[in-house]
Scaffold this motif. Sequence first.
Motif, PDB file in Angstrom:
ATOM      1  N   UNK A  16      68.768  60.628  14.296  1.00  0.00           N
ATOM      2  CA  UNK A  16      67.873  60.814  13.173  1.00  0.00           C
ATOM      3  C   UNK A  16      67.945  59.688  12.159  1.00  0.00           C
ATOM      4  N   UNK A  17      67.198  59.844  11.070  1.00  0.00           N
ATOM      5  CA  UNK A  17      67.106  58.804  10.043  1.00  0.00           C
ATOM      6  C   UNK A  17      67.288  59.400   8.651  1.00  0.00           C
ATOM      7  N   UNK A  18      67.767  58.562   7.752  1.00  0.00           N
ATOM      8  CA  UNK A  18      67.870  58.910   6.336  1.00  0.00           C
ATOM      9  C   UNK A  18      67.597  57.663   5.515  1.00  0.00           C
ATOM     10  N   UNK A  19      67.113  57.871   4.302  1.00  0.00           N
ATOM     11  CA  UNK A  19      66.967  56.770   3.357  1.00  0.00           C
ATOM     12  C   UNK A  19      67.778  57.096   2.113  1.00  0.00           C
ATOM     13  N   UNK A  20      68.700  56.219   1.784  1.00  0.00           N
ATOM     14  CA  UNK A  20      69.474  56.335   0.562  1.00  0.00           C
ATOM     15  C   UNK A  20      68.851  55.454  -0.523  1.00  0.00           C
ATOM     16  N   UNK A  21      68.895  55.943  -1.759  1.00  0.00           N
ATOM     17  CA  UNK A  21      68.401  55.173  -2.896  1.00  0.00           C
ATOM     18  C   UNK A  21      69.504  55.012  -3.925  1.00  0.00           C
ATOM     19  N   UNK A  22      69.451  53.911  -4.655  1.00  0.00           N
ATOM     20  CA  UNK A  22      70.415  53.646  -5.722  1.00  0.00           C
ATOM     21  C   UNK A  22      69.638  53.115  -6.920  1.00  0.00           C
ATOM     22  N   UNK A  23      69.541  53.939  -7.961  1.00  0.00           N
ATOM     23  CA  UNK A  23      68.851  53.535  -9.179  1.00  0.00           C
ATOM     24  C   UNK A  23      69.836  52.821 -10.088  1.00  0.00           C
ATOM     25  N   UNK A  24      69.489  51.603 -10.480  1.00  0.00           N
ATOM     26  CA  UNK A  24      70.385  50.780 -11.277  1.00  0.00           C
ATOM     27  C   UNK A  24      69.822  50.557 -12.676  1.00  0.00           C
ATOM     28  N   UNK A  25      70.706  50.544 -13.651  1.00  0.00           N
ATOM     29  CA  UNK A  25      70.283  50.288 -15.027  1.00  0.00           C
ATOM     30  C   UNK A  25      71.440  49.672 -15.800  1.00  0.00           C
ATOM     31  N   UNK A  26      71.115  49.123 -16.986  1.00  0.00           N
ATOM     32  CA  UNK A  26      72.177  48.640 -17.851  1.00  0.00           C
ATOM     33  C   UNK A  26      72.339  47.141 -17.926  1.00  0.00           C
ATOM     34  N   UNK A  27      71.484  46.403 -17.219  1.00  0.00           N
ATOM     35  CA  UNK A  27      71.571  44.961 -17.381  1.00  0.00           C
ATOM     36  C   UNK A  27      71.087  44.586 -18.777  1.00  0.00           C
ATOM     37  N   UNK A  28      71.837  43.741 -19.435  1.00  0.00           N
ATOM     38  CA  UNK A  28      71.471  43.342 -20.788  1.00  0.00           C
ATOM     39  C   UNK A  28      70.261  42.414 -20.772  1.00  0.00           C
ATOM     40  N   UNK A  29      70.236  41.489 -19.836  1.00  0.00           N
ATOM     41  CA  UNK A  29      69.141  40.546 -19.739  1.00  0.00           C
ATOM     42  C   UNK A  29      68.582  40.573 -18.326  1.00  0.00           C
ATOM     43  N   UNK A  30      67.281  40.555 -18.196  1.00  0.00           N
ATOM     44  CA  UNK A  30      66.656  40.596 -16.874  1.00  0.00           C
ATOM     45  C   UNK A  30      67.030  39.382 -16.038  1.00  0.00           C
ATOM     46  N   UNK A  31      67.196  38.241 -16.674  1.00  0.00           N
ATOM     47  CA  UNK A  31      67.550  37.036 -15.926  1.00  0.00           C
ATOM     48  C   UNK A  31      68.952  37.154 -15.342  1.00  0.00           C
ATOM     49  N   UNK A  32      69.852  37.812 -16.061  1.00  0.00           N
ATOM     50  CA  UNK A  32      71.228  37.984 -15.599  1.00  0.00           C
ATOM     51  C   UNK A  32      71.274  38.811 -14.339  1.00  0.00           C
ATOM     52  N   UNK A  33      70.342  39.753 -14.222  1.00  0.00           N
ATOM     53  CA  UNK A  33      70.304  40.632 -13.072  1.00  0.00           C
ATOM     54  C   UNK A  33      70.090  39.852 -11.781  1.00  0.00           C
ATOM     55  N   UNK A  34      69.414  38.706 -11.864  1.00  0.00           N
ATOM     56  CA  UNK A  34      69.091  37.964 -10.659  1.00  0.00           C
ATOM     57  C   UNK A  34      70.338  37.481  -9.940  1.00  0.00           C
ATOM     58  N   UNK A  35      71.425  37.339 -10.644  1.00  0.00           N
ATOM     59  CA  UNK A  35      72.650  36.830 -10.033  1.00  0.00           C
ATOM     60  C   UNK A  35      73.560  37.948  -9.538  1.00  0.00           C
ATOM     61  N   UNK A  36      73.027  39.139  -9.387  1.00  0.00           N
ATOM     62  CA  UNK A  36      73.839  40.248  -8.938  1.00  0.00           C
ATOM     63  C   UNK A  36      73.823  40.411  -7.423  1.00  0.00           C
ATOM     64  N   UNK A  37      74.964  40.874  -6.932  1.00  0.00           N
ATOM     65  CA  UNK A  37      75.122  41.281  -5.541  1.00  0.00           C
ATOM     66  C   UNK A  37      75.125  42.802  -5.534  1.00  0.00           C
ATOM     67  N   UNK A  38      74.257  43.389  -4.720  1.00  0.00           N
ATOM     68  CA  UNK A  38      74.191  44.845  -4.576  1.00  0.00           C
ATOM     69  C   UNK A  38      74.647  45.198  -3.169  1.00  0.00           C
ATOM     70  N   UNK A  39      75.353  46.300  -3.048  1.00  0.00           N
ATOM     71  CA  UNK A  39      75.897  46.623  -1.733  1.00  0.00           C
ATOM     72  C   UNK A  39      76.017  48.125  -1.524  1.00  0.00           C
ATOM     73  N   UNK A  40      76.107  48.489  -0.265  1.00  0.00           N
ATOM     74  CA  UNK A  40      76.411  49.862   0.142  1.00  0.00           C
ATOM     75  C   UNK A  40      77.752  49.865   0.867  1.00  0.00           C
ATOM     76  N   UNK A  41      78.591  50.810   0.488  1.00  0.00           N
ATOM     77  CA  UNK A  41      79.861  51.046   1.143  1.00  0.00           C
ATOM     78  C   UNK A  41      79.877  52.491   1.627  1.00  0.00           C
ATOM     79  N   UNK A  42      80.769  52.776   2.567  1.00  0.00           N
ATOM     80  CA  UNK A  42      80.961  54.168   2.965  1.00  0.00           C
ATOM     81  C   UNK A  42      82.453  54.434   3.139  1.00  0.00           C
ATOM     82  N   UNK A  43      82.803  55.687   2.947  1.00  0.00           N
ATOM     83  CA  UNK A  43      84.207  56.075   3.064  1.00  0.00           C
ATOM     84  C   UNK A  43      84.341  57.403   3.779  1.00  0.00           C
ATOM     85  N   UNK A  44      85.262  57.431   4.702  1.00  0.00           N
ATOM     86  CA  UNK A  44      85.627  58.639   5.425  1.00  0.00           C
ATOM     87  C   UNK A  44      87.036  59.011   4.996  1.00  0.00           C
TER      88      UNK A  44
END
Length: 130
Positions: A16-44
């Motif tokens: 089967x399939x699933x879609x996970x979403x991650x809503x992000x907020x709190x960047x002080x400046x929009x330009x600063x956000x461009x240098x971000x690395x976003x990732x998904x991790x999992x833990x068992x």
Amino acid sequence: QVQLVESGGGSVQAGGSLRLSCAASGWTYSAYRRSYCMAWFRQVPGKEREGVASLYVEDASTRYADSVKGRFTISQDDAKNTLFLDMNNLKPEDTGIYFCAAQGVASASVCSTATNFISWGQGTQVTVSS
């Protein structure tokens, strides 16, 4: 510090399939956000947290763990500050708590190998039954 909220977890049968979403907020400046690395991790339980996929915001370059290549896709909705993880052909070994993470980095190359993230979401459970 960036705030992250995941959603979209659930229980599915193998294949089967699933879609996970991650809503992000709190960047002080929009330009600063461009240098971000976003990732998904999992833990068992009983195992170390595993990096699943990462995306460098500025150029949307991506990296995947070998175990999910060809089945998972990480993407972003730039306008909505939302990160996604589309998971297809799910296997029982994909079961775990999935976390979204964010970290400011210098380049896409650094993002592809990043492991120390400052900002984390609360996690969402994914259960795949055989």
